[in-house]
Write a protein that holds these residues in place. Structure first.
Motif, mmCIF file in Angstrom:
data_model
loop_
_atom_site.group_PDB
_atom_site.id
_atom_site.type_symbol
_atom_site.label_atom_id
_atom_site.label_comp_id
_atom_site.label_asym_id
_atom_site.label_seq_id
_atom_site.Cartn_x
_atom_site.Cartn_y
_atom_site.Cartn_z
ATOM 1 N N PHE A 28 0.850 -1.190 0.000
ATOM 2 C CA PHE A 28 0.000 0.000 0.000
ATOM 3 C C PHE A 28 0.885 1.239 0.000
ATOM 4 C CE2 PHE A 28 -2.950 3.188 1.522
ATOM 5 C CZ PHE A 28 -4.122 2.834 0.873
ATOM 6 N N THR A 29 0.668 2.107 -0.982
ATOM 7 C CA THR A 29 1.547 3.256 -1.201
ATOM 8 C C THR A 29 1.045 4.519 -0.522
ATOM 9 O OG1 THR A 29 2.149 2.345 -3.351
ATOM 10 C CG2 THR A 29 2.687 4.637 -2.982
ATOM 11 N N GLY A 30 -0.280 4.689 -0.470
ATOM 12 C CA GLY A 30 -0.841 5.898 0.126
ATOM 13 C C GLY A 30 -0.590 5.977 1.619
ATOM 14 N N ILE A 31 -0.882 7.137 2.171
ATOM 15 C CA ILE A 31 -0.781 7.352 3.615
ATOM 16 C C ILE A 31 -2.186 7.313 4.198
ATOM 17 C CG2 ILE A 31 -0.165 8.991 5.429
ATOM 18 C CD1 ILE A 31 2.021 10.027 3.618
ATOM 19 N N ARG A 32 -2.427 6.362 5.084
ATOM 20 C CA ARG A 32 -3.721 6.269 5.749
ATOM 21 C C ARG A 32 -3.770 7.283 6.894
ATOM 22 N NH1 ARG A 32 -6.469 1.157 4.666
ATOM 23 N NH2 ARG A 32 -5.144 -0.224 3.430
ATOM 24 N N LEU A 33 -4.845 8.024 6.966
ATOM 25 C CA LEU A 33 -4.989 9.064 7.984
ATOM 26 C C LEU A 33 -5.593 8.482 9.257
ATOM 27 C CD1 LEU A 33 -6.383 11.922 5.709
ATOM 28 C CD2 LEU A 33 -4.048 11.684 6.581
ATOM 29 N N ASP A 34 -4.855 8.589 10.358
ATOM 30 C CA ASP A 34 -5.379 8.127 11.642
ATOM 31 C C ASP A 34 -6.577 8.965 12.077
ATOM 32 O OD1 ASP A 34 -3.463 6.144 11.862
ATOM 33 O OD2 ASP A 34 -2.037 7.470 12.878
ATOM 34 N N GLN A 35 -6.553 10.245 11.706
ATOM 35 C CA GLN A 35 -7.665 11.144 11.990
ATOM 36 C C GLN A 35 -8.181 11.688 10.653
ATOM 37 O OE1 GLN A 35 -6.109 14.054 14.730
ATOM 38 N NE2 GLN A 35 -6.263 12.658 16.459
ATOM 39 N N PRO A 36 -9.140 10.997 10.057
ATOM 40 C CA PRO A 36 -9.628 11.397 8.732
ATOM 41 C C PRO A 36 -10.138 12.834 8.705
ATOM 42 C CG PRO A 36 -10.461 9.225 9.320
ATOM 43 C CD PRO A 36 -9.827 9.793 10.550
ATOM 44 N N TYR A 37 -10.060 13.452 7.523
ATOM 45 C CA TYR A 37 -10.573 14.804 7.327
ATOM 46 C C TYR A 37 -12.034 14.714 6.887
ATOM 47 C CZ TYR A 37 -5.522 15.665 6.651
ATOM 48 O OH TYR A 37 -4.156 15.709 6.788
ATOM 49 N N ALA A 38 -12.874 15.546 7.461
ATOM 50 C CA ALA A 38 -14.278 15.588 7.052
ATOM 51 C C ALA A 38 -14.392 16.263 5.691
ATOM 52 C CB ALA A 38 -15.103 16.347 8.088
ATOM 53 N N ALA A 39 -15.149 15.652 4.786
ATOM 54 C CA ALA A 39 -15.367 16.256 3.473
ATOM 55 C C ALA A 39 -16.148 17.557 3.642
ATOM 56 C CB ALA A 39 -16.135 15.293 2.575
#
Length: 200
Positions: A28-39
């Motif tokens: 997996f190349t992307g960076i998974r966000l531990d604290q996702p951003y709200a759209a």
């Protein structure tokens, strides 16, 4: 403003480190966000002239989002070519579950028709958004995407200053959960998309 720039720099540094260690295309190349951003809920305008919100209208399991502009001479074509090539690598099921949204950072020149022609050169299913520059900046803020308020120069050109060059992945819970940098290849992106969709 200073806080937003600092956040942007921190994310870009993290992305740069990730780019140095991506030797295995199966990883997996992307960076998974531990604290996702709200759209963002702010409404922009799609190429059909209809209102479109990254929170309300991203209903597929995965939506890729990239902020750029049609006259961009360098990073935008690189990123968009890789996204288009990644979509060509997806199987029918993954492609049906994934949207791509391009938000212009140059609405003075990128009206609905200009944006549609530009995106059709990559994939006619890609969604294009334009609108007031203030609303575009507001849409970028919660996603930690930097958008410069471009000014027209006496020469007739535009000083756009800059914009963030990474791609975000928004899930069907209206959260950005992953980031890819500008160096992510089509193969890596397609592999990551399949991985994300397989986890649902």
């Amino acid at each position: 403003m200073r806080r937003r720039v600092a956040l942007g720099v921190a994310v870009l540094l993290a992305l740069g480190l990730a780019a140095c260690s991506k030797d295995d295309p199966g990883k997996f190349t992307g960076i998974r966000l531990d604290q996702p951003y709200a759209a963002p809920k702010v409404e922009l305008t799609d190429t059909d002239g209809a209102p479109y919100s990254l929170a309300a209208d991203t209903d597929k399991p995965l939506t890729l989002v990239f902020f750029g502009y049609s006259h961009c001479p360098d990073f935008c074509p690189l990123v968009m070519n890789n996204i288009a090539a990644a979509f060509n690598r997806l199987d029918d099921s993954d492609r049906a579950d994934t949207d791509m949204v391009f938000v212009t950072t140059d609405p003075e020149r990128d009206d609905e028709q200009t944006l549609r022609r530009y995106l059709d050169g990559y994939n006619d299913a890609f969604i294009g958004l334009t609108g007031d520059i203030g609303d575009i900046i507001k849409a970028g803020d919660p996603l930690h995407l930097y958008v410069n308020d471009g000014k027209k120069l006496p020469t007739g050109g535009y000083d756009l200053g800059g914009h963030s060059t990474y791609v975000l992945g928004i899930d069907d819970h209206d959260e950005a959960t992953v980031i890819w940098n500008q160096e992510t290849s089509a193969t890596e992106l397609a592999s990551d998309i399949h991985t994300l969709l397989s986890e649902d």
